[in-house]
Design a protein around this motif. Structure first.
Motif, PDB file in Angstrom:
ATOM      1  N   ASP A  71     -24.108  18.403 -28.754  1.00  0.00           N
ATOM      2  CA  ASP A  71     -24.942  17.377 -29.377  1.00  0.00           C
ATOM      3  C   ASP A  71     -26.228  18.056 -29.857  1.00  0.00           C
ATOM      4  O   ASP A  71     -27.162  18.266 -29.081  1.00  0.00           O
ATOM      5  CB  ASP A  71     -25.258  16.265 -28.371  1.00  0.00           C
ATOM      6  CG  ASP A  71     -25.960  15.061 -29.001  1.00  0.00           C
ATOM      7  OD1 ASP A  71     -26.765  15.259 -29.934  1.00  0.00           O
ATOM      8  OD2 ASP A  71     -25.696  13.936 -28.543  1.00  0.00           O
ATOM      9  N   ILE A  72     -26.273  18.391 -31.145  1.00  0.00           N
ATOM     10  CA  ILE A  72     -27.419  19.136 -31.678  1.00  0.00           C
ATOM     11  C   ILE A  72     -28.720  18.351 -31.513  1.00  0.00           C
ATOM     12  O   ILE A  72     -29.764  18.918 -31.147  1.00  0.00           O
ATOM     13  CB  ILE A  72     -27.188  19.480 -33.166  1.00  0.00           C
ATOM     14  CG1 ILE A  72     -26.042  20.480 -33.303  1.00  0.00           C
ATOM     15  CG2 ILE A  72     -28.459  20.062 -33.791  1.00  0.00           C
ATOM     16  CD1 ILE A  72     -25.725  20.849 -34.729  1.00  0.00           C
ATOM     17  N   GLU A  73     -28.661  17.054 -31.788  1.00  0.00           N
ATOM     18  CA  GLU A  73     -29.890  16.245 -31.705  1.00  0.00           C
ATOM     19  C   GLU A  73     -30.461  16.259 -30.292  1.00  0.00           C
ATOM     20  O   GLU A  73     -31.660  16.479 -30.098  1.00  0.00           O
ATOM     21  CB  GLU A  73     -29.583  14.805 -32.141  1.00  0.00           C
ATOM     22  CG  GLU A  73     -30.823  13.927 -32.212  1.00  0.00           C
ATOM     23  CD  GLU A  73     -30.525  12.545 -32.772  1.00  0.00           C
ATOM     24  OE1 GLU A  73     -31.225  11.586 -32.376  1.00  0.00           O
ATOM     25  OE2 GLU A  73     -29.592  12.425 -33.592  1.00  0.00           O
ATOM     26  N   LYS A  74     -29.634  16.020 -29.304  1.00  0.00           N
ATOM     27  CA  LYS A  74     -30.110  16.050 -27.920  1.00  0.00           C
ATOM     28  C   LYS A  74     -30.558  17.460 -27.520  1.00  0.00           C
ATOM     29  O   LYS A  74     -31.549  17.631 -26.808  1.00  0.00           O
ATOM     30  CB  LYS A  74     -29.012  15.565 -26.970  1.00  0.00           C
ATOM     31  CG  LYS A  74     -28.820  14.060 -26.963  1.00  0.00           C
ATOM     32  CD  LYS A  74     -27.848  13.643 -25.871  1.00  0.00           C
ATOM     33  CE  LYS A  74     -27.715  12.132 -25.821  1.00  0.00           C
ATOM     34  NZ  LYS A  74     -26.770  11.687 -24.758  1.00  0.00           N
ATOM     35  N   ALA A  75     -29.807  18.452 -27.979  1.00  0.00           N
ATOM     36  CA  ALA A  75     -30.166  19.836 -27.669  1.00  0.00           C
ATOM     37  C   ALA A  75     -31.570  20.143 -28.162  1.00  0.00           C
ATOM     38  O   ALA A  75     -32.376  20.761 -27.440  1.00  0.00           O
ATOM     39  CB  ALA A  75     -29.159  20.794 -28.303  1.00  0.00           C
ATOM     40  N   GLN A  76     -31.878  19.717 -29.365  1.00  0.00           N
ATOM     41  CA  GLN A  76     -33.196  19.988 -29.934  1.00  0.00           C
ATOM     42  C   GLN A  76     -34.296  19.199 -29.243  1.00  0.00           C
ATOM     43  O   GLN A  76     -35.432  19.681 -29.122  1.00  0.00           O
ATOM     44  CB  GLN A  76     -33.155  19.705 -31.435  1.00  0.00           C
ATOM     45  CG  GLN A  76     -32.271  20.703 -32.190  1.00  0.00           C
ATOM     46  CD  GLN A  76     -32.071  20.366 -33.645  1.00  0.00           C
ATOM     47  OE1 GLN A  76     -32.357  19.246 -34.093  1.00  0.00           O
ATOM     48  NE2 GLN A  76     -31.554  21.327 -34.409  1.00  0.00           N
ATOM     49  N   GLU A  77     -33.974  18.005 -28.754  1.00  0.00           N
ATOM     50  CA  GLU A  77     -34.956  17.235 -27.986  1.00  0.00           C
ATOM     51  C   GLU A  77     -35.293  17.958 -26.680  1.00  0.00           C
ATOM     52  O   GLU A  77     -36.469  18.087 -26.314  1.00  0.00           O
ATOM     53  CB  GLU A  77     -34.412  15.841 -27.673  1.00  0.00           C
ATOM     54  CG  GLU A  77     -34.314  14.916 -28.880  1.00  0.00           C
ATOM     55  CD  GLU A  77     -33.686  13.575 -28.525  1.00  0.00           C
ATOM     56  OE1 GLU A  77     -33.437  13.340 -27.311  1.00  0.00           O
ATOM     57  OE2 GLU A  77     -33.450  12.769 -29.438  1.00  0.00           O
ATOM     58  N   TYR A  78     -34.258  18.395 -25.965  1.00  0.00           N
ATOM     59  CA  TYR A  78     -34.486  19.144 -24.726  1.00  0.00           C
ATOM     60  C   TYR A  78     -35.236  20.442 -25.018  1.00  0.00           C
ATOM     61  O   TYR A  78     -36.123  20.847 -24.249  1.00  0.00           O
ATOM     62  CB  TYR A  78     -33.150  19.467 -24.047  1.00  0.00           C
ATOM     63  CG  TYR A  78     -32.541  18.319 -23.285  1.00  0.00           C
ATOM     64  CD1 TYR A  78     -33.178  17.767 -22.182  1.00  0.00           C
ATOM     65  CD2 TYR A  78     -31.290  17.803 -23.646  1.00  0.00           C
ATOM     66  CE1 TYR A  78     -32.604  16.722 -21.466  1.00  0.00           C
ATOM     67  CE2 TYR A  78     -30.704  16.757 -22.939  1.00  0.00           C
ATOM     68  CZ  TYR A  78     -31.369  16.227 -21.854  1.00  0.00           C
ATOM     69  OH  TYR A  78     -30.799  15.192 -21.150  1.00  0.00           O
ATOM     70  N   TRP A  79     -34.891  21.090 -26.119  1.00  0.00           N
ATOM     71  CA  TRP A  79     -35.515  22.357 -26.489  1.00  0.00           C
ATOM     72  C   TRP A  79     -37.016  22.166 -26.717  1.00  0.00           C
ATOM     73  O   TRP A  79     -37.838  22.954 -26.222  1.00  0.00           O
ATOM     74  CB  TRP A  79     -34.834  22.906 -27.738  1.00  0.00           C
ATOM     75  CG  TRP A  79     -35.297  24.275 -28.172  1.00  0.00           C
ATOM     76  CD1 TRP A  79     -36.037  24.570 -29.272  1.00  0.00           C
ATOM     77  CD2 TRP A  79     -35.033  25.521 -27.525  1.00  0.00           C
ATOM     78  NE1 TRP A  79     -36.254  25.927 -29.357  1.00  0.00           N
ATOM     79  CE2 TRP A  79     -35.638  26.532 -28.296  1.00  0.00           C
ATOM     80  CE3 TRP A  79     -34.335  25.864 -26.374  1.00  0.00           C
ATOM     81  CZ2 TRP A  79     -35.569  27.882 -27.943  1.00  0.00           C
ATOM     82  CZ3 TRP A  79     -34.267  27.218 -26.026  1.00  0.00           C
ATOM     83  CH2 TRP A  79     -34.886  28.199 -26.804  1.00  0.00           C
ATOM     84  N   LYS A  80     -37.357  21.126 -27.426  1.00  0.00           N
ATOM     85  CA  LYS A  80     -38.765  20.845 -27.722  1.00  0.00           C
ATOM     86  C   LYS A  80     -39.544  20.580 -26.434  1.00  0.00           C
ATOM     87  O   LYS A  80     -40.650  21.098 -26.241  1.00  0.00           O
ATOM     88  CB  LYS A  80     -38.869  19.645 -28.660  1.00  0.00           C
ATOM     89  CG  LYS A  80     -40.282  19.307 -29.074  1.00  0.00           C
ATOM     90  CD  LYS A  80     -40.319  18.125 -30.045  1.00  0.00           C
ATOM     91  CE  LYS A  80     -41.745  17.784 -30.440  1.00  0.00           C
ATOM     92  NZ  LYS A  80     -41.793  16.614 -31.370  1.00  0.00           N
ATOM     93  N   LYS A  81     -38.948  19.781 -25.529  1.00  0.00           N
ATOM     94  CA  LYS A  81     -39.606  19.494 -24.253  1.00  0.00           C
ATOM     95  C   LYS A  81     -39.801  20.773 -23.443  1.00  0.00           C
ATOM     96  O   LYS A  81     -40.865  21.002 -22.847  1.00  0.00           O
ATOM     97  CB  LYS A  81     -38.772  18.504 -23.440  1.00  0.00           C
ATOM     98  CG  LYS A  81     -38.747  17.092 -23.975  1.00  0.00           C
ATOM     99  CD  LYS A  81     -37.876  16.206 -23.085  1.00  0.00           C
ATOM    100  CE  LYS A  81     -37.775  14.792 -23.643  1.00  0.00           C
ATOM    101  NZ  LYS A  81     -36.883  13.939 -22.813  1.00  0.00           N
ATOM    102  N   GLY A  82     -38.778  21.598 -23.425  1.00  0.00           N
ATOM    103  CA  GLY A  82     -38.860  22.838 -22.667  1.00  0.00           C
ATOM    104  C   GLY A  82     -39.928  23.769 -23.196  1.00  0.00           C
ATOM    105  O   GLY A  82     -40.688  24.366 -22.412  1.00  0.00           O
TER     106      GLY A  82
END
Length: 564
Positions: A381-392
């Motif tokens: 899930d690219i969208e969720k992956a990028q959300e987690y990435w931004k938070k991290g």
């Protein structure tokens, strides 16, 4: 699954895709029915098979066996207390039945009186005592003895370390046909273990008479299983298995002979199949497209899961749960399975595989699998992956991260690793990955030292129990090697292997496994890739062959040659 060669080999498979055999690894035999040239005579279905293997048999010494080829032929020519039947259920072998003590710590096996070795000697309880003591004796140098018996058979660990004498191992012959086994602790999957090649009996007088020559050729072997090995020695490129008329259940065995030869090239095997000389061949990815529409094409699952290990100790970025959660969702598993592997393998969004260890009686979902209950736990899930990435990144106070991907140097491995690196760098802005590709031995050394950030790994079971997978991630576990730790996860597994391992607690035990797997993915401990499947061309002539998830890949005791 612990210090043993098989699991080292599994890790090497996951990294470098070597053509090595393991106890639960690839199906590499190609089979035919008919006479010696692959034909039948006068329309009759002769009970003769022609088969091939990609390599020679490694060993026929059950104390020393660690690979699929060895366990395949040991399983066909030898028999332990039980053997695997349909759906990986243990069925009668040398044991007619057994009893367990109320606390599950003592198992008493009642052996059949009509079992004998191919030299005419009776098979007795003492044959099991001698074999198990020999296998765990440090002077023997067995890889699997200490691994399979440690924490299972009383005093096995101490014996294997030389701290106790071999006769203190918790196995005794009460009489010729009564075997008593004392356990180190209750083991719910102990009956399943009794089908495994490490626990086969040995004819003491014969083995000792052969000395160093034991198991070097058919002249130095004696058998108690459905078949006997013929015209084989350790350097043979061809050999036979023939029906063992002295086997206690010989009337059940229909196959009279199996002719084996080494065929290394998949295309050669397929050519032989096309000309009718072989009845079953395994297809590699290059051949699947040409045969996937063939009416003989089939696939089957294997309980082997490939995943990315994410080392939480070497790079602060991977100590961040959101960064790991991003990585685990940032690559297209379906494309990986369909385009790179192209062999029937399926995307994995979990650790415990499909078609493995159904839930026991008394559980809410009795008869289903953990996969049915826990479902998909981490999907692409690219969208969720990028959300987690931004938070991290925000939590780390960074706008970019550099990681090292430790991989193998084989051609197939390089393709897989380059695909994953490209996916991760493309889908996670600011991520740079240094792909470090090294020989398998060096890779294992670096893994042992935890000198990596990300690496590709794989796992397959030695026994039919979810603990065989979940134990990987216990804190300081021998195969954890990535710094993952969760006290609740550890406690659930500790309970499952101790107080819930006693008789009558199976439902509660499996509920702990269900909870533990969920925790693993809440923590984004690993990034699963795919479950291995095998693609085959299989003739309908061959009937009744059982394929096993553990131990020998094929069981031929109940097989026969029939009409298409």
């Amino acid at each position: 699954m612990n210090n043993n060669l098989k699991k080292i080999v599994w890790m090497m498979i996951g990294i470098v895709f070597l053509a090595v055999m393991t106890a639960c690894s690839g199906e590499d035999d190609n089979q035919t029915s008919g006479s010696g040239d692959g034909s039948t005579t006068d329309g009759a279905n002769e009970q003769v098979l022609n088969l091939s293997k990609k390599d020679r048999i490694t060993t026929m010494d059950s104390s020393m066996a660690t690979d699929e080829l060895s366990f395949q032929f040991l399983g066909a020519t030898m028999e332990g207390l039980y053997r695997l039947g349909e759906n990986a259920k243990p069925v009668e072998g040398i044991a007619k039945d057994h009893e367990e003590s109320e606390d599950g710590m003592v198992w008493t096996f009642h052996l059949r009186e009509d079992a004998k070795w191919s030299n005419g000697d009776p098979v007795t309880a003492e044959d099991f005592v001698y074999a198990w003591q020999r296998t765990v004796d440090p002077n023997t140098g067995s890889e699997y003895g200490p691994y399979m018996m440690k924490g299972v058979i009383k005093n096995a660990e101490e014996v294997s370390k030389g701290e106790k004498a071999v006769d203190e191992l918790g196995v005794t012959a009460k009489d010729d046909h009564t075997l008593v086994v004392e356990l180190a602790k209750p083991v719910p999957y102990f009956e399943s273990l009794m089908t495994f090649g490490t626990f086969l009996p040995l004819n003491k007088s014969f083995v000792e008479e052969q000395g160093d020559d034991y198991a070097q050729s058919t002249d130095n072997l004696v058998f108690n299983g459905p078949f006997k090995l013929k015209d084989w020695e350790s350097t043979s490129d061809s050999w036979e298995m023939v029906k063992n008329e002295d086997y206690w259940d010989a009337d059940t065995v229909e196959i009279e002979k199996m002719n084996y030869t080494v065929v290394k090239d998949p295309q050669t095997a397929v050519d032989l199949y096309d000309t009718g000389e072989l009845d079953r061949v395994q297809l590699n990815s290059d051949l699947v497209d040409n045969y996937s529409t063939n009416e003989d094409y089939t696939t089957r699952s294997k309980p082997v899961v490939y995943y990315l290990k994410l080392n939480q100790t070497r790079n602060e970025a991977l100590a961040n749960t959101n960064i790991r959660a991003a990585i685990s969702r940032a690559f297209d598993k379906q494309a990986l399975a369909d385009e790179l592997l192209n062999d029937g393998s399926i995307p994995a969004n979990w650790l415990i595989p499909n078609d493995f260890a159904p839930l026991p009686e008394g559980t809410e979902h009795e008869g289903e699998e953990i996969r049915d209950v826990n479902g998909e736990l981490v999907e692409y899930d690219i969208e969720k992956a990028q959300e987690y990435w931004k938070k991290g990144l925000e939590e780390l106070g960074k706008d970019s991260i550099e990681l090292e991907f430790l991989g193998g140097d084989g051609e197939n491995a390089k393709t897989m690793q380059e695909y994953l690196v490209n996916q991760l760098e493309t889908n996670l802005e600011g991520l740079t990955i240094d792909l470090k590709q090294v020989p398998g031995k060096q890779k294992l050394e670096l893994d042992s030292k935890m000198d990596y950030d990300i690496q590709l790994s794989a796992w397959g079971p030695d026994y039919m129990d979810p603990y065989s997978f979940l134990s990987l991630m216990e804190t300081d576990g021998e195969y954890n090697k990535m710094g993952y730790s969760n006290k609740k996860y550890d406690q659930l597994l500790k309970e499952a292997q101790n107080e819930l391992a006693t008789p009558g607690k199976a439902a509660e035990r499996y509920n702990n496994f269900i909870k533990a797997e969920k925790i693993l993915f809440e923590d984004a401990a690993i990034a699963p890739l795919y479950q291995e499947y095998v693609s085959l061309l299989a003739s309908p002539k061959l009937k009744g062959v059982i394929t096993n998830p553990i131990g020998p890949t094929y069981e031929y005791k109940w097989a026969s040659v029939g009409e298409e």
